[in-house]
Design an enzyme around this catalytic site. Structure first.
Site, PDB file in Angstrom:
ATOM      1  CB  CYS A  57     -97.324 -15.771 153.373  1.00  0.00           C
ATOM      2  SG  CYS A  57     -98.431 -15.953 151.951  1.00  0.00           S
TER       3      CYS A  57
ATOM      4  CG  HIS B  77    -101.273 -19.389 154.941  1.00  0.00           C
ATOM      5  ND1 HIS B  77    -100.594 -18.612 155.857  1.00  0.00           N
ATOM      6  CD2 HIS B  77    -100.916 -18.914 153.708  1.00  0.00           C
ATOM      7  CE1 HIS B  77     -99.860 -17.720 155.210  1.00  0.00           C
ATOM      8  NE2 HIS B  77    -100.054 -17.876 153.913  1.00  0.00           N
TER       9      HIS B  77
ATOM     10  CB  CYS C 244     -92.355 -18.946 150.557  1.00  0.00           C
ATOM     11  SG  CYS C 244     -93.897 -19.893 150.697  1.00  0.00           S
TER      12      CYS C 244
END
Length: 436
Positions: free
Chosen positions: A99, A392, A422
Site C-alpha cells: 500500500c 484504495h 501502513c
C-alpha cells in the site's frame, strides 16, 4: 534520534512536485470493470502530460508501481513509457511496496535527482482489482508442466488421472499474508481488540471521512487533481470517486454486520476500504529545471522514512514507527505540522495508530524513545477525508495523498504536511512535504 535528512541535489536544489493527477477511484467491477492497471496508468500519465503541457520527450525516468501484478505486463512502468509518447530511451522500472508503493516510486525519482542522474521524472502507481490474475491450483500447474514432457496418449492420461475436480477450479489472487495466513481485515480486528477501539468510534471515523470527502468534492477542491475518464466502451464520462457516500449518515453504519469476526468483531464493510481500481501520478523536477521550464511547483519533499515491523501482531501499526523517523529527519515535531493525512486502510487501524502516536509507553517499549510522538490535533487530521471514502487502489494511494496534501496546503497559504501509510507485510511509509 534519526539524523537529519537533506532532500536536495548535490547543488543544493530542492526536489519539486510540479504537478499531480489521478483517475477517479472506482469500486471493483464498476466503472473500470475490465480496464487493466497498465491502461489506467497510461491514461493518467498521458492526461497529466497533456494537462500541464509537458513534452513527453523531457521525461528522463519513470518509476511506477503495481501491487496486483499482471503476468503479461510485469514491468508496468516501461509499458507506460511506450504507450504515452515518451522517448524509447526513457528509463523505466517498476516497484512494489504494497500500500506504500507510490511513496516508494516517488522516493526513487527523488533519489535519482539527489544523485544528479535526472532532472525530470514521473512517479506513481495503479491497480485494478477488477482485472486480477486468476491462477490454477498447484496440482494442475504441475500437471500442465508434466504434460509438456509427454509424448503418447497413455502418458498424458497417466498425468491427468491424478487430478481431482477440486484441482480444476480457478484460484483467485490471495488476500492473506503469505507469511502468516492472516488477511488485513483479521489484523484490523486484532488491533481493534488489542487497543480497545470500539465499533462506535470506527463508524464515527468512517462517517467523518465520507462527509469530508463529499464536502471537498462539493466545494470543487478535487476537480483540478482528478481527471475525467472515458473507460471502454466510451459511452459515458467517469468524473468522481464512486465509493464516497455523499449522503453519509452515522446511524446507517450501525446496520452493517462484522465481516472478519462475525460473532465478536467490529470491522465492517462500511468502516474498511473497499477493493478499488484507479491510478495516480506526480510530475517531479529539480528546482532549477522547474524554473527554467516555467513551472511553479506545488511543493517540495522535506523528508521521508520507511519502516518494517512484526507481521503477527499490530501489522498495520507502521505509521507509528515511520512518522517519528520522518519528523526527526525533517528537524520537526508533530506540532510543527500544518496538516496530517494518514491512509485509512481500516478505521480500527487508523484509530489504533492515533492512540500510539500519543502513548509514552509505546514510544518507550517499541520505539526506544523517551516520549511519545505526540497527540494528533484532529483539526489538522485527514481534513478532506481519506481512503475510507475515496477508496484504495493499492499502488495509487501514495501519490493521491501527495497531490491532495500539497494542493490543500497551497489553498491554506502554505505550510508543511505529514503523509503516512501502513502496508501489507508490516511495512510503512512517512513523508513530509512543504510549500512556499
Amino acid at each position: 534520534m534519526t539524523a537529519k535528512q537533506t532532500v536536495t541535489t548535490r547543488d543544493g536544489e530542492r526536489i519539486a512536485i510540479v504537478a499531480g493527477l489521478r483517475t477517479p477511484f472506482a469500486k471493483m467491477a464498476t466503472n473500470f470493470h475490465g480496464v487493466p492497471a497498465v491502461d489506467l496508468g497510461k491514461m493518467v500519465v498521458n492526461e497529466m502530460l497533456v494537462k500541464h503541457n509537458v513534452d513527453p520527450l523531457l521525461i528522463e525516468q519513470l518509476v511506477y508501481g503495481q501491487v496486483v501484478q499482471m503476468p503479461e505486463a510485469p514491468n508496468i512502468a516501461r509499458e507506460i513509457v511506450l504507450g504515452t509518447g515518451m522517448s524509447v530511451h526513457t528509463d523505466a522500472y517498476s516497484v512494489s511496496r504494497a500500500c506504500a508503493t507510490s511513496f516508494q516510486s516517488t522516493v526513487n525519482i527523488a533519489e535519482s535527482m539527489m544523485l544528479g542522474n535526472i532532472s525530470v521524472g514521473i512517479a506513481g502507481g495503479a491497480d485494478s482489482t477488477s482485472v486480477s490474475p486468476i491462477g490454477v491450483s498447484k496440482n494442475l500447474a504441475r500437471a500442465l508442466t508434466d504434460l509438456q514432457k509427454t509424448k503418447t496418449l497413455g502418458q498424458k492420461f497417466n498425468v491427468l488421472k491424478k487430478l481431482g475436480l477440486k484441482d480444476l477450479l480457478p484460484v483467485p489472487p490471495a488476500v492473506a499474508e503469505y507469511s502468516t495466513g492472516l488477511s488485513m481485515g483479521q489484523t484490523a480486528e486484532q488491533m481493534a481488540k488489542s487497543h480497545s477501539i470500539s465499533r462506535a468510534d470506527q463508524d464515527k471515523l468512517a462517517h467523518r471521512s465520507h462527509s469530508l470527502a463529499a464536502q471537498s468534492w462539493n466545494e470543487g477542491k478535487l476537480a483540478g487533481e482528478v481527471m475525467t475518464a472515458y473507460p471502454a466502451p466510451y459511452k459515458s464520462a467517469f468524473e468522481k470517486d464512486n465509493n464516497i457516500r455523499f449522503d453519509s449518515k452515522l446511524e446507517g453504519y450501525a446496520k452493517l454486520r462484522p465481516v472478519f469476526d462475525k460473532k465478536h468483531g467490529t470491522v465492517t464493510a462500511a468502516n474498511a476500504t473497499p477493493l478499488t481500481d484507479g491510478a495516480s501520478a506526480v510530475l517531479m523536477m529539480t528546482e532549477s529545471r522547474a524554473k527554467a521550464l516555467g513551472y511553479t511547483p506545488l511543493g517540495y519533499i522535506k523528508s521521508y522514512a520507511f519502516a518494517a515491523i512484526d507481521v503477527w501482531e499490530d501489522m498495520l501499526m507502521g505509521p507509528s514507527y515511520a512518522t517519528p523517523m520522518a519528523l526527526d529527519r525533517a528537524g520537526m515535531t508533530l506540532n510543527d505540522l500544518t496538516l496530517i493525512e494518514m491512509h485509512e486502510a481500516f478505521a480500527a487501524q487508523t484509530l489504533a495508530n492515533i492512540k500510539m502516536f500519543a502513548s509514552d509507553k509505546f514510544a518507550q517499549e517499541k520505539l526506544g524513545r523517551s516520549k511519545a510522538t505526540g497527540e494528533i490535533d484532529m483539526a489538522k487530521f485527514n481534513v478532506m477525508g481519506s481512503s475510507l471514502a475515496y477508496g484504495h487502489p493499492f499502488a495509487a494511494t501514495g501519490t493521491r495523498m501527495i497531490t491532495q496534501m500539497l494542493n490543500e496546503l497551497n489553498r491554506r497559504g502554505g505550510g508543511s504536511g505529514l503523509l503516512t501509510a501502513c502496508a501489507a507485510g508490516g511495512l510503512a511509509a512517512a513523508m513530509i512535504v512543504e510549500t512556499e
